[in-house]
Design an enzyme around this catalytic site. Structure first.
Site, PDB file in Angstrom:
ATOM      1  CB  ILE A   1     -28.840  30.976  29.717  1.00 33.06           C
ATOM      2  CG1 ILE A   1     -27.326  31.055  29.917  1.00 33.06           C
ATOM      3  CG2 ILE A   1     -29.594  30.943  31.044  1.00 33.06           C
ATOM      4  CD1 ILE A   1     -26.839  32.401  30.418  1.00 33.06           C
TER       5      ILE A   1
ATOM      6  CG  ASN B   1     -37.051  31.573  31.033  1.00 33.47           C
ATOM      7  OD1 ASN B   1     -38.267  31.445  30.913  1.00 33.47           O
ATOM      8  ND2 ASN B   1     -36.494  32.204  32.043  1.00 33.47           N
ATOM      9  CB  ALA B   2     -39.935  27.360  31.839  1.00 27.05           C
ATOM     10  N   GLY B   3     -40.038  29.771  29.569  1.00 26.93           N
ATOM     11  CA  GLY B   3     -40.856  30.594  28.685  1.00 26.93           C
ATOM     12  C   GLY B   3     -40.298  30.684  27.274  1.00 26.93           C
TER      13      GLY B   3
ATOM     14  CB  CYS C   1     -27.871  32.180  21.386  1.00 29.04           C
ATOM     15  SG  CYS C   1     -29.441  31.798  20.587  1.00 29.04           S
TER      16      CYS C   1
ATOM     17  CD  GLU D   1     -24.102  31.390  18.867  1.00 26.01           C
ATOM     18  OE1 GLU D   1     -24.129  30.576  17.925  1.00 26.01           O
ATOM     19  OE2 GLU D   1     -24.914  31.364  19.809  1.00 26.01           O
TER      20      GLU D   1
ATOM     21  CB  CYS E   1     -26.431  34.720  17.259  1.00 22.90           C
ATOM     22  SG  CYS E   1     -27.057  34.155  18.859  1.00 22.90           S
TER      23      CYS E   1
END
Length: 151
Positions: free
Chosen positions: A43, A45-47, A53, A55, A94
């Protein structure tokens, strides 16, 4: 559950990935010691820093349900325009999160190279090439909970 079935669950999780910036979609399916499976996807994010991740998503989902003992994880990933996926290993963060909840010598990481991901419903075992490694092989000399014990 077979290795192939676990890989298919990771491929299903990859379909849910939110990767509008890198276009690198990853899916993971982690199997607990009692046989339950938790899926996760990356997932973004623009930041960038708040990105999570696949996992870690799978592990965090499991931990949030009270599960903290795992035996293996399947990971698949690659650019979203690919019809064939290369092996996709977990990042260092991870690996460290997996180290927190596993016995690194026994915990298996299933990495899959997939010949054709255009129709998961028609995917068969001949299209999936699985490489199995232990977490200890991927994270030699890892730092874990036992390193923080006082006795």
């Amino acid at each position: 559950m077979t290795d192939f079935e676990l890989i298919k669950l990771a491929l299903e999780a990859r379909e849910m990935a939110y990767a509008p910036y890198s276009h690198h979609k990853v899916g993971a399916a982690i199997e607990s010691a009692d046989g339950r499976v938790f899926k996760g996807c990356n997932i973004e994010n623009a930041g960038y820093t708040p990105t999570n991740c696949a996992e870690r998503t799978a592990v965090f989902k499991a931990v949030s349900e009270g599960v903290k003992n795992f035996k293996r994880i399947a990971i698949v990933g690659g650019m979203d325009n690919l019809t064939a996926l290369p092996y996709c290993a977990p990042c260092g963060v991870c690996r460290q999160v997996l180290r927190e909840f596993t016995d690194p010598k026994a915990f298996e990481i299933l990495l899959a190279e997939v010949d054709n991901v255009t129709d998961l419903g028609k995917l068969d075992e001949s299209q999936v090439h699985i490489k199995v490694v232990t977490l200890a092989e991927m994270l030699p000399l890892g730092f874990g909970p036992e390193n923080l014990k006082l006795d």
